[in-house]
Enzyme design. Structure first.
Site, mmCIF file in Angstrom:
data_model
loop_
_atom_site.group_PDB
_atom_site.id
_atom_site.type_symbol
_atom_site.label_atom_id
_atom_site.label_comp_id
_atom_site.label_asym_id
_atom_site.label_seq_id
_atom_site.Cartn_x
_atom_site.Cartn_y
_atom_site.Cartn_z
ATOM 1 N N SER A 255 0.929 -1.085 -0.037
ATOM 2 C CA SER A 255 0.132 0.101 -0.267
ATOM 3 C C SER A 255 0.742 1.266 -0.058
ATOM 4 C CB SER A 255 -0.855 -0.058 1.173
ATOM 5 O OG SER A 255 -1.832 1.059 1.087
ATOM 6 N N HIS B 164 -20.646 12.472 0.288
ATOM 7 C CA HIS B 164 -21.076 13.790 1.138
ATOM 8 C C HIS B 164 -20.592 14.883 0.699
ATOM 9 C CE1 HIS B 164 -17.349 12.582 3.517
ATOM 10 N NE2 HIS B 164 -17.062 13.985 3.249
ATOM 11 N N ARG C 13 -2.980 -6.343 -3.461
ATOM 12 C CA ARG C 13 -2.924 -7.309 -2.448
ATOM 13 C C ARG C 13 -3.785 -8.672 -2.911
ATOM 14 N NH1 ARG C 13 -6.760 -3.756 -2.492
ATOM 15 N NH2 ARG C 13 -8.998 -3.831 -2.482
ATOM 16 N N ASN D 53 -2.335 0.109 -4.316
ATOM 17 C CA ASN D 53 -2.068 -0.898 -3.603
ATOM 18 C C ASN D 53 -2.342 -2.016 -4.374
ATOM 19 O OD1 ASN D 53 -4.856 -2.204 -2.616
ATOM 20 N ND2 ASN D 53 -5.164 -0.066 -2.517
ATOM 21 N N HIS E 24 -3.954 7.382 -17.099
ATOM 22 C CA HIS E 24 -4.469 6.518 -17.489
ATOM 23 C C HIS E 24 -4.020 5.674 -18.714
ATOM 24 C CE1 HIS E 24 -8.330 7.382 -15.259
ATOM 25 N NE2 HIS E 24 -7.694 8.526 -14.976
ATOM 26 N N HIS F 32 -2.143 7.281 -5.157
ATOM 27 C CA HIS F 32 -2.539 6.192 -4.249
ATOM 28 C C HIS F 32 -2.133 4.937 -4.995
ATOM 29 C CE1 HIS F 32 -5.517 2.868 -3.341
ATOM 30 N NE2 HIS F 32 -4.941 2.917 -2.142
ATOM 31 N N GLY G 101 -6.793 -5.296 13.901
ATOM 32 C CA GLY G 101 -5.830 -5.203 14.870
ATOM 33 C C GLY G 101 -4.496 -5.055 14.175
#
Length: 298
Positions: A120, A198, A138, A136, A168, A134, A281
């Protein structure tokens, strides 16, 4: 053989790939810092990554994997950038089980053990003409299912059409060999995923995104995930090299800080990876590495 036995080698290959991609990106970003052509911040010392181990602990306190957190602050080019890799395992809690079951992940409530690995990256730039970014990728595994996910998206506070087009086009060039239908599909997914309801607007100018990728062909899906990772540096680094020397004033810096507030809102309210990391966690500092060093709300 059980799925657990079959996937032991595949998990090692996936986590190894994420680590090698991390090493390549860290080297490239430190190379940008070493350039003498760094514009308004040329007099500052070149930035370097601080690297620390991260740990995940299960509910009983036992070891549940971890990774590396690599963060650079206050460089010539990067105000704050983090490149994290991890490989964690354990048992999903009730909320995570219900969330994945709602997405159609099979057998998760029968056997909630999991393993997850990925890389990430989030970069916030010194020069407001340089876009934040950004990325990432996984892999997620349970005894009854597996999938890949990830992508990258560009988040400029000052938009340049030619930069967006380059970002792009580079990603499309890496996706088209897999299928010409992939780029429009993953672009649409990114447009929808990185939308802030929002605020009634997108977080940035988009990119590509996928989740729950399981065609039944692990090798093909892994190859696609690798090419999403390979697309990142050629899509992004030329934009930084071009924009890092541009002059700016108070108005441009103010626009950058306001846009960072938008980025923080999205990551704290909507981002699935942030929610998963905190709920299971993982090291909170590593999970919240994506937040900008400074932001502003109007």
């Amino acid at each position: 053989m059980t799925m657990t036995e079959i996937f032991a080698d595949k998990k090692a290959r996936a986590s190894g790939w994420f680590r090698s991609l991390r090493d390549e990106i860290v080297a490239a970003f430190e190379g940008l810092e070493d350039s003498h052509d760094t514009g308004p911040f040329a007099d500052q010392p070149a930035g370097r990554f601080d690297v620390s181990e991260t740990k995940r602990h299960s509910d009983d306190g036992s070891d549940a994997g971890g990774g590396l957190m690599s963060v650079m602050r206050g460089g010539r080019v990067f105000e704050k950038v983090g490149v994290n890799v991890s490989a964690v395992f354990g048992t999903l809690g009730d909320a995570a089980q219900k969330s994945m079951a709602a997405r159609g992940v099979p057998g998760i409530e029968k056997d909630p053990r999991f393993w997850a690995s990925g890389i990430s990256l989030v970069a916030h730039m010194q020069n407001p003409h340089c876009p934040a970014v950004h990325m990432n990728t996984r892999m997620f595994w349970t005894p009854n299912a597996w999938w890949f996910g990830g992508g990258s998206d560009l988040n400029p506070c000052l938009e340049y059409d030619e930069d967006t087009a380059h970002f792009h086009a580079t990603q499309q060039a890496h996706l088209d060999p897999h299928s010409e239908n992939l780029y429009p599909e993953l672009k649409k997914w990114a447009d929808e995923y990185f939308y802030i309801p929002h605020r009634n607007r997108a977080r940035g100018v988009g990119g590509i995104f996928m989740d729950d990728r399981n065609t039944g062909d692990w090798e093909a899906d892994f190859a696609l995930t690798q090419d999403i990772g390979r697309a990142f540096l050629p899509a992004y680094v030329p934009l930084v090299e071009k924009r890092r020397v541009d002059a700016f004033g108070e108005a441009e810096k103010d626009a950058q800080l306001v846009h960072r507030g938008l980025y923080a809102e999205y990551n704290l309210v909507y981002d699935r990876g942030t929610k998963f990391g905190l709920a299971t966690g993982h090291d909170a500092n590593a999970v919240l590495m994506s937040l900008p060093p400074l932001a502003k709300w109007v």
